[in-house]
Design a protein around this motif. Structure first.
Motif, mmCIF file in Angstrom:
data_model
loop_
_atom_site.group_PDB
_atom_site.id
_atom_site.type_symbol
_atom_site.label_atom_id
_atom_site.label_comp_id
_atom_site.label_asym_id
_atom_site.label_seq_id
_atom_site.Cartn_x
_atom_site.Cartn_y
_atom_site.Cartn_z
ATOM 1 N N TRP A 340 9.328 12.992 -23.645
ATOM 2 C CA TRP A 340 8.528 12.281 -22.462
ATOM 3 C C TRP A 340 7.581 13.156 -21.413
ATOM 4 N N THR A 341 6.546 12.773 -21.517
ATOM 5 C CA THR A 341 5.625 13.486 -20.981
ATOM 6 C C THR A 341 4.572 12.808 -19.796
ATOM 7 N N VAL A 342 4.352 13.626 -18.941
ATOM 8 C CA VAL A 342 3.431 13.129 -17.789
ATOM 9 C C VAL A 342 2.201 13.741 -17.647
ATOM 10 N N TRP A 343 1.034 13.211 -17.853
ATOM 11 C CA TRP A 343 -0.165 14.031 -17.884
ATOM 12 C C TRP A 343 -1.270 13.091 -16.996
ATOM 13 N N ALA A 352 -3.244 14.389 -29.424
ATOM 14 C CA ALA A 352 -2.777 15.732 -29.435
ATOM 15 C C ALA A 352 -1.044 15.433 -29.658
ATOM 16 N N LEU A 353 -0.554 14.618 -28.917
ATOM 17 C CA LEU A 353 0.825 14.472 -28.904
ATOM 18 C C LEU A 353 1.076 13.638 -30.067
ATOM 19 N N GLU A 354 0.474 12.677 -30.735
ATOM 20 C CA GLU A 354 0.461 12.038 -32.192
ATOM 21 C C GLU A 354 0.534 13.167 -33.166
ATOM 22 N N ARG A 355 -0.313 13.903 -33.074
ATOM 23 C CA ARG A 355 -0.413 14.894 -34.139
ATOM 24 C C ARG A 355 0.753 16.047 -33.946
ATOM 25 N N LEU A 356 1.005 16.431 -32.934
ATOM 26 C CA LEU A 356 1.871 17.554 -32.889
ATOM 27 C C LEU A 356 3.410 17.292 -32.719
ATOM 28 N N ARG A 359 4.983 9.677 -33.159
ATOM 29 C CA ARG A 359 4.419 8.431 -32.848
ATOM 30 C C ARG A 359 4.464 8.332 -31.293
ATOM 31 N N THR A 360 3.461 8.022 -30.734
ATOM 32 C CA THR A 360 3.547 8.089 -29.167
ATOM 33 C C THR A 360 3.066 6.840 -28.515
ATOM 34 N N ARG A 361 4.078 6.324 -27.710
ATOM 35 C CA ARG A 361 3.264 4.909 -26.826
ATOM 36 C C ARG A 361 3.341 5.341 -25.513
ATOM 37 N N GLN A 362 2.470 4.418 -24.878
ATOM 38 C CA GLN A 362 2.471 4.670 -23.297
ATOM 39 C C GLN A 362 3.560 3.760 -22.847
ATOM 40 N N VAL A 363 3.971 4.442 -21.668
ATOM 41 C CA VAL A 363 5.362 3.955 -21.006
ATOM 42 C C VAL A 363 4.528 3.314 -19.519
ATOM 43 N N ALA A 364 3.847 4.024 -18.943
ATOM 44 C CA ALA A 364 3.299 3.604 -17.679
ATOM 45 C C ALA A 364 1.861 4.470 -17.361
ATOM 46 N N ARG A 365 1.207 3.938 -16.731
ATOM 47 C CA ARG A 365 -0.103 4.480 -16.199
ATOM 48 C C ARG A 365 -0.664 4.188 -14.901
ATOM 49 N N PHE A 369 -2.164 8.986 -13.237
ATOM 50 C CA PHE A 369 -1.240 9.801 -14.257
ATOM 51 C C PHE A 369 -1.010 8.774 -15.498
ATOM 52 N N THR A 370 -0.518 9.231 -16.352
ATOM 53 C CA THR A 370 0.058 8.655 -17.811
ATOM 54 C C THR A 370 1.525 9.075 -18.310
#
Length: 377
Positions: A340-343, A352-356, A359-365, A369-370
């Motif tokens: 779980w990441t906030v940025w 970058a998250l998908e690559r490293l 599978r990455t999905r957006q939870v909130a924005r 911040f995202t």
């Protein structure tokens, strides 16, 4: 035989680029202003605090100083000093210590890179005044753009006199003498309301901890969204880059059966996170460690990681600071584990998250911040 050259210093394992340097004009001025005092100081009485990559320590060692006691807040600084010393053949000239009385006791000369946070300077100055010799001389230097008149006043609370050198190459040194009676620094503490908990969290912070006794808005946004770790999943639950330990403490309070590992490369952060967990009665379930990334954790050993990554290194905004943390998280996560990441939304970290990680999905924005969750395949 290796020889030392300040121009050969490297920042590794910190971020390196053509625009980022391992030594600057303030380091050079500190060494020049302190040369006479260092030459007269007995062996073992020189202390260096805040040496970013080893310029001060190795400059003093090259001039003949031995048994130098060194404190660097960041693990990256310690590793860079070790690597630079090995290349220069100066490995045995210093020892790294925590910011504690052992570092300071009996010091005659202290070289200090001025921290930007006044609270951090106050803590360091009080520790020196409490434990150094009565004839100690502190040379505290920095870049003028990062210095304020308030720094002089902070030093005067712990020392009888503070002199100011002439500026050179946009750098300056403050020279403090005559230590006054002082006590060892203690963490500051303040209760803070947080999402998802009825009672406030007491946030504890030593000077220089990110956000101090406040909770930064990115962390608050993450806490508003943060999912629950799977109670049946095997593996560590980690607050990665824990700062003052707010997320780790929040997880332990919200999930009473949960144990949490909090990691940070900053010794100030680690001490603050321990104090925060103790103040909220969860120290028995929050283990706090100082680590370079997640190097102490085995591959595929974590089930859940929360991360609010930095976007700068020291005073410089730099690309590439967060991606190594994503890679470390991806390595440490077991299959099915979640990061779980906030940025800051303009940084567009999703690719970058998908690559490293996976599978990455957006939870909130929101406007700034995202929050995303990345699942390890």
């Amino acid at each position: 035989m290796p020889s030392y050259s300040p121009d050969s210093l490297r920042r590794w394992p910190d971020v390196e680029s053509a625009e980022l340097f391992a030594i600057d004009a303030a380091d050079r001025l500190l060494l020049d202003e302190s040369a006479a005092a260092r030459a007269e100081a007995p062996a073992g009485s020189l202390v260096v605090i805040g040496d970013a990559y080893g310029a001060l320590t190795l400059g003093a060692a090259d001039a003949g100083a031995t048994d130098i006691r060194v404190h660097q807040d960041l693990v990256t600084g310690e590793r860079a000093l070790e690597a630079n010393a090995e290349r220069a053949g100066l490995t045995g000239a210093f020892r790294s210590l925590a910011l504690a009385p052992e570092l300071i006791t009996g010091a005659r000369v202290v070289l200090l890179r001025l921290p930007r946070a006044l609270d951090e300077l106050a803590d360091i100055a009080a520790l020196i005044a409490a434990h150094a010799g009565p004839d100690v001389v502190v040379f505290a230097g920095g870049r003028i753009k990062h210095m304020t008149v308030a720094m002089n006043e902070v030093l005067r609370r712990s020392f009888g006199s503070v002199d100011v050198t002439h500026a050179r190459q946009k750098s300056r040194v403050l020279i403090a003498r005559g230590p006054l009676a002082a006590r060892d620094p203690e963490p500051r503490a303040r209760p803070q309301a947080v999402p998802g908990l009825e009672d406030p969290i007491t946030v504890c912070a030593f000077g220089g901890a990110f956000a101090g006794t406040s909770i930064d808005i990115g962390t608050r946004f993450l806490l508003e969204q943060l999912g629950a770790p799977d109670p049946d999943a095997e593996g560590d639950v980690i607050d990665f880059g824990c700062g003052t330990g707010v997320v780790a403490t929040w997880l332990a309070l919200r999930h009473p059966a949960l144990s949490v590992l909090a990691t940070d490369q900053s010794s100030i952060a680690v001490a603050s996170a321990r104090a925060t967990s103790e103040a909220n009665g969860v120290a028995g379930r929050v283990a706090v460690v100082r680590d370079l990334g997640l190097r102490s954790r085995p591959d595929a050993s974590a089930s859940f990681i929360a991360l609010n990554p930095p976007f700068h290194t020291g005073a410089a905004v730099a690309d590439g600071v967060a991606e190594p943390m994503f890679a470390e998280a991806g390595r440490a996560l077991a299959s099915g584990g979640e990061l779980w990441t906030v940025w800051n939304s303009p940084l567009q970290y999703r690719a970058a998250l998908e690559r490293l990680v996976g599978r990455t999905r957006q939870v909130a924005r929101n406007a700034k911040f995202t929050v995303t969750v990345s699942t390890r395949a």
